[in-house]
Design a protein around this motif. Sequence first.
Motif: not given
Length: 171
Positions: A129-138
């Motif tokens: 979850l920490k890896l995926n929340t750094e930058k939201p997808s387009k």
Amino acid sequence: MGSRFKSGLKRSDLRKMAEKKKDKSEEVVEYLLDKSEEVVDYAKKQRWWNKIFGKNSGPVAEKYDVATQLAIGGVSGWCAGYLFQKVGKLAASAVGGGFFLLQIANHTGYIKVDWKRVERDVNKAKKQLKLNTEKPSKEVRTKVDEVQTFVVKNIVLTGGFAGGFLLGLAS
């Protein structure tokens, strides 16, 4: 020859006047029929909500007055809040009841929980979850921008919805 009436008009004059009126009335009827066909065609092209609520051009703020926007937003918000409250209570009861039954089953010996494995899996999920929340997808960013644009253009409607939603949660 032609007999005269009290008004001084001859029968032939009256016939000519009647024919002129008849021609004009036929023209009026034809014109109305043409217009009614145009109206029917226009109505067929409109969506059902346009027939109820009116024009469909531009944001809501340009179509309705403030009171109408507040009423529409408030009623729809109240309905959404009320449903959210009822479904939320049902979901919370189901999840809580499930945990309660699992705890009873654990204490009575029906199931055995490997707490070290649970802790390891939770930590693994936290890292993902920490890896995926750094930058939201387009895609997410585009949807957020669309929502912000809608809220700014229809602030009265959105405010009514928010108020109605809170009232629906409270009722």
